[in-house]
Scaffold this active site. Structure first.
Site, PDB file in Angstrom:
ATOM      1  N   TRP A 159      41.753  37.555  50.402  1.00  0.00           N
ATOM      2  CA  TRP A 159      42.038  38.478  51.505  1.00  0.00           C
ATOM      3  C   TRP A 159      40.833  39.356  51.869  1.00  0.00           C
ATOM      4  O   TRP A 159      40.853  40.024  52.886  1.00  0.00           O
ATOM      5  CB  TRP A 159      43.234  39.382  51.144  1.00  0.00           C
ATOM      6  CG  TRP A 159      43.114  40.027  49.780  1.00  0.00           C
ATOM      7  CD1 TRP A 159      43.706  39.607  48.635  1.00  0.00           C
ATOM      8  CD2 TRP A 159      42.316  41.163  49.418  1.00  0.00           C
ATOM      9  NE1 TRP A 159      43.338  40.406  47.578  1.00  0.00           N
ATOM     10  CE2 TRP A 159      42.482  41.378  48.039  1.00  0.00           C
ATOM     11  CE3 TRP A 159      41.477  42.033  50.125  1.00  0.00           C
ATOM     12  CZ2 TRP A 159      41.841  42.412  47.350  1.00  0.00           C
ATOM     13  CZ3 TRP A 159      40.825  43.054  49.443  1.00  0.00           C
ATOM     14  CH2 TRP A 159      41.023  43.242  48.079  1.00  0.00           C
ATOM     15  N   LYS A 183      44.780  27.189  52.074  1.00  0.00           N
ATOM     16  CA  LYS A 183      45.824  28.165  51.751  1.00  0.00           C
ATOM     17  C   LYS A 183      45.166  29.536  51.746  1.00  0.00           C
ATOM     18  O   LYS A 183      44.489  29.927  50.795  1.00  0.00           O
ATOM     19  CB  LYS A 183      46.416  27.837  50.366  1.00  0.00           C
ATOM     20  CG  LYS A 183      47.086  28.995  49.640  1.00  0.00           C
ATOM     21  CD  LYS A 183      48.387  29.445  50.283  1.00  0.00           C
ATOM     22  CE  LYS A 183      49.057  30.562  49.501  1.00  0.00           C
ATOM     23  NZ  LYS A 183      48.504  31.915  49.770  1.00  0.00           N
ATOM     24  N   PRO A 184      45.308  30.298  52.861  1.00  0.00           N
ATOM     25  CA  PRO A 184      44.737  31.650  52.878  1.00  0.00           C
ATOM     26  C   PRO A 184      45.615  32.627  52.099  1.00  0.00           C
ATOM     27  O   PRO A 184      46.799  32.344  51.855  1.00  0.00           O
ATOM     28  CB  PRO A 184      44.735  32.003  54.369  1.00  0.00           C
ATOM     29  CG  PRO A 184      45.674  31.069  55.032  1.00  0.00           C
ATOM     30  CD  PRO A 184      45.973  29.918  54.109  1.00  0.00           C
ATOM     31  N   ALA A 185      45.059  33.770  51.751  1.00  0.00           N
ATOM     32  CA  ALA A 185      45.826  34.803  51.024  1.00  0.00           C
ATOM     33  C   ALA A 185      46.990  35.283  51.892  1.00  0.00           C
ATOM     34  O   ALA A 185      46.860  35.385  53.117  1.00  0.00           O
ATOM     35  CB  ALA A 185      44.914  35.970  50.692  1.00  0.00           C
ATOM     36  N   SER A 186      48.097  35.622  51.237  1.00  0.00           N
ATOM     37  CA  SER A 186      49.292  36.035  51.991  1.00  0.00           C
ATOM     38  C   SER A 186      49.100  37.383  52.696  1.00  0.00           C
ATOM     39  O   SER A 186      49.787  37.680  53.663  1.00  0.00           O
ATOM     40  CB  SER A 186      50.492  36.130  51.052  1.00  0.00           C
ATOM     41  OG  SER A 186      50.738  34.855  50.514  1.00  0.00           O
ATOM     42  N   GLY A 236      38.281  33.821  44.378  1.00  0.00           N
ATOM     43  CA  GLY A 236      39.251  34.818  43.930  1.00  0.00           C
ATOM     44  C   GLY A 236      38.923  35.273  42.520  1.00  0.00           C
ATOM     45  O   GLY A 236      37.770  35.184  42.080  1.00  0.00           O
ATOM     46  N   GLU A 258      34.422  30.345  43.009  1.00  0.00           N
ATOM     47  CA  GLU A 258      33.684  31.595  43.265  1.00  0.00           C
ATOM     48  C   GLU A 258      34.573  32.715  42.732  1.00  0.00           C
ATOM     49  O   GLU A 258      35.528  33.110  43.390  1.00  0.00           O
ATOM     50  CB  GLU A 258      33.444  31.788  44.760  1.00  0.00           C
ATOM     51  CG  GLU A 258      32.623  30.713  45.422  1.00  0.00           C
ATOM     52  CD  GLU A 258      31.188  30.659  44.944  1.00  0.00           C
ATOM     53  OE1 GLU A 258      30.764  31.560  44.178  1.00  0.00           O
ATOM     54  OE2 GLU A 258      30.501  29.703  45.315  1.00  0.00           O
ATOM     55  N   LEU A 259      34.239  33.232  41.545  1.00  0.00           N
ATOM     56  CA  LEU A 259      35.190  34.110  40.845  1.00  0.00           C
ATOM     57  C   LEU A 259      34.688  35.558  40.767  1.00  0.00           C
ATOM     58  O   LEU A 259      33.845  35.969  41.552  1.00  0.00           O
ATOM     59  CB  LEU A 259      35.489  33.500  39.472  1.00  0.00           C
ATOM     60  CG  LEU A 259      35.945  32.025  39.532  1.00  0.00           C
ATOM     61  CD1 LEU A 259      36.177  31.451  38.147  1.00  0.00           C
ATOM     62  CD2 LEU A 259      37.182  31.839  40.395  1.00  0.00           C
ATOM     63  N   CYS A 292      33.273  40.647  45.687  1.00  0.00           N
ATOM     64  CA  CYS A 292      32.918  40.318  44.294  1.00  0.00           C
ATOM     65  C   CYS A 292      31.430  40.494  44.036  1.00  0.00           C
ATOM     66  O   CYS A 292      31.010  40.395  42.888  1.00  0.00           O
ATOM     67  CB  CYS A 292      33.435  38.954  43.856  1.00  0.00           C
ATOM     68  SG  CYS A 292      33.503  37.754  45.096  1.00  0.00           S
ATOM     69  N   GLU A 388      35.938  44.576  36.778  1.00  0.00           N
ATOM     70  CA  GLU A 388      35.608  44.665  38.209  1.00  0.00           C
ATOM     71  C   GLU A 388      36.484  45.737  38.865  1.00  0.00           C
ATOM     72  O   GLU A 388      37.715  45.652  38.828  1.00  0.00           O
ATOM     73  CB  GLU A 388      35.878  43.293  38.833  1.00  0.00           C
ATOM     74  CG  GLU A 388      35.332  43.122  40.213  1.00  0.00           C
ATOM     75  CD  GLU A 388      35.452  41.669  40.695  1.00  0.00           C
ATOM     76  OE1 GLU A 388      36.402  40.983  40.298  1.00  0.00           O
ATOM     77  OE2 GLU A 388      34.577  41.248  41.471  1.00  0.00           O
TER      78      GLU A 388
HETATM   79  C1  SIN Z   1      33.336  37.746  48.098  1.00  0.00           C
HETATM   80  O1  SIN Z   1      33.542  38.904  47.832  1.00  0.00           O
HETATM   81  O2  SIN Z   1      34.074  36.851  47.643  1.00  0.00           O
HETATM   82  C2  SIN Z   1      32.212  37.289  48.989  1.00  0.00           C
HETATM   83  C3  SIN Z   1      31.251  38.331  49.348  1.00  0.00           C
HETATM   84  C4  SIN Z   1      30.153  37.844  50.254  1.00  0.00           C
HETATM   85  O3  SIN Z   1      30.227  36.749  50.821  1.00  0.00           O
HETATM   86  O4  SIN Z   1      29.176  38.567  50.388  1.00  0.00           O
END
Ligand code: SIN
Length: 485
Positions: A159, A183-186, A236, A258-259, A292, A388
């Protein structure tokens, strides 16, 4: 229901997009999408599950041979048209994004351009999928390598960047010749469904792109177990990434993950402090701290700590928090009440263990707003050191030597983004090489763009998105051995 004020209301789509058709859930059920700034209902979206996901996978499988057989130039043309449509509709797409996600409109429109850049980039890269001629193993043999699309790819997106994380996956998949089920976030399905509408307008054939929203467990279960799906790309949390990896083991799917991250931002004693403040503000408070790659831990040399903190407090106090649709807002609400409460728990833990809180600007009324703040006297025992934060909290730690800074930075299971500031070229090389991260910003706080490989090491995941490496995640290598020569 919110007045969306879109120039093109047809971009607000609320059904699943399967085989080129807008489709209701089989039982007609829907779920609500609310605006985190004020709790208002934005839309009711088709609540899909296993049956709709199966149908989407069948459509993707049926569309796959013809899509893979198109020339790279033909696929590139569709992607280029999609890029043009995204940019032509940037205002509406940005508005939809702000309404459902909360980030300021300027930032949301920036995300549309960021997301469109991946589409443009992979339209260009589609034409550059090369094979190889290998050295010959014996005089009568020749070996050639070709690269072919992986097949149907499942794309599960978060999201926090509901547009760019989707296009960063759809674009290389389509460029490589794969078809996709997304499948996008709800919390944020509308940005993804608007992309489906634009894929349709770009003439991308039915079944090549499918989008289902709704029951996360049921959709995820089908995507990870269906043998027609050959690849899963997920952005996510590390926790969910591990669970999906396990679920995919039954059919051994190719994975891109991508975590989570725990980015250190190191300020050495020779750093240009004004430049470092610019970098840390961009990297810490982008999307209200919900990326992230956001700075999670500020590590500052003890000799420059006081000067740095003074500047950091001034810059943080100057931020404006508010509804993302209002002018001049730097930070919107967090995505949900749950997200806001989690951030508060981090702060409470740090305070209990001795951190000093410097509160930033106040926020409007609204359950999802989180007040930006700086924590000084932060220590390694606090949760903000190891977990995080995903919110507008900036903890400041201190160090004495380069070795200590590097050890602190690497003292985490995560390895996504890291940043440091120094004017010494030799130190820049040494530190960049020593940081156990997939990405390093050197005198720079914004490192994401379509030309640079994005991805992590350790428990931050595997695979790379963007750059020419981004295509590799959607291609298989096949070796052809010619004999009897
Ligand atoms: C993310 O937070 O998953 C991606 C951040 C970005 O693309 O810079």
């Amino acid at each position: 229901m919110t007045d969306h004020k879109l120039s093109d209301p047809a971009l607000l789509c609320t059904k699943a997009y399967i085989n080129g058709k807008w489709t209701d859930a089989a039982d007609g059920s829907t779920f609500n999408v609310d605006n985190p700034a004020n709790g208002e209902l934005i839309a009711e979206v088709a609540y899909c599950g296993e049956a709709e996901t199966k149908a989407a996978i069948e459509a993707a499988e049926a569309a796959r041979p013809a899509w893979a057989a198109k020339t790279p130039k033909e696929r590139a043309k569709h992607l280029r048209d999609l890029f043009n449509l995204m940019m032509a509709n940037q205002d509406d797409l940005g508005r939809i994004l702000t309404l459902e996600q909360g980030k300021p409109l300027v930032e949301a429109k920036g995300e549309i351009a960021y997301g469109a850049n991946y589409v443009e980039w992979f339209a260009e890269e589609a034409k550059r999928v090369y094979g190889e001629v290998m050295t010959q193993p014996s005089p009568d043999k020749r070996v050639v390598v070709i690269r072919q699309p992986v097949g149907v790819a499942a794309l599960i997106t978060p999201w926090n960047f509901p547009n760019a994380m989707l296009t960063r996956k759809i674009a290389p998949a389509l460029a490589a010749g794969c078809t996709v089920v997304c499948k996008p976030a709800s919390e944020t399905p509308l940005s993804a469904l608007a992309i489906a509408e634009l894929c349709d307008r770009a003439g991308i054939p039915p079944g090549v792109v499918n989008i289902v929203c709704g029951n996360t467990r049921a959709i995820g279960g089908e995507l990870t177990s269906n043998p027609s799906v050959k690849k899963l790309s997920f952005t996510g949390s590390t926790e969910v990434g591990k669970m999906l990896t396990e679920q995919c083991s039954g059919t051994l799917k190719r994975l891109s993950m991508e975590l989570g991250g725990n980015a250190p931002f190191i300020i050495f004693d020779d750093a240009d402090l004004d430049l470092a403040i610019k970098g840390v503000m961009a990297s810490k408070f982008r999307n209200a701290g919900q990326t992230c790659v956001c700075t999670n831990r500020i590590l500052v040399h003890e000799d420059v700590k006081d000067a740095f903190v003074e500047k950091l407090l001034a810059a943080t106090n100057a931020l404006k928090v508010g509804n993302g649709l209002d002018d001049g807002v730097d930070l919107g609400p967090l995505v949900s009440v749950k997200a806001r409460k989690t951030v508060e728990e981090f702060v409470a833990d740090a305070v209990e263990k001795g951190a000093k809180v410097h509160e930033g600007p106040s926020t409007p009324n609204g359950e999802c707003y989180s007040r930006p703040l700086v924590l000084t006297e932060a220590t390694r025992e606090m949760r903000v050191f190891s977990e995080e934060i995903f919110g507008p909290v900036a903890p400041v730690f201190t160090f004495k030597t380069d070795e200590e800074a590097i050890a602190m930075a690497n003292d985490t299971e995560f390895g996504l983004a890291s940043y440091f500031y120094s004017k010494d070229v030799a130190r820049c090389w040494r530190v960049a090489e020593a940081l156990e991260y997939g990405m390093v910003g050197i005198n720079e706080g914004i490192i994401s763009n379509e030309m640079a490989p994005f991805g992590g090491v350790k428990e931050s995941g595997q695979g790379r998105e963007g750059s020419h490496h981004g295509l590799d995640d959607y291609l298989e290598i096949k070796s052809l051995t010619f004999g009897g020569i």
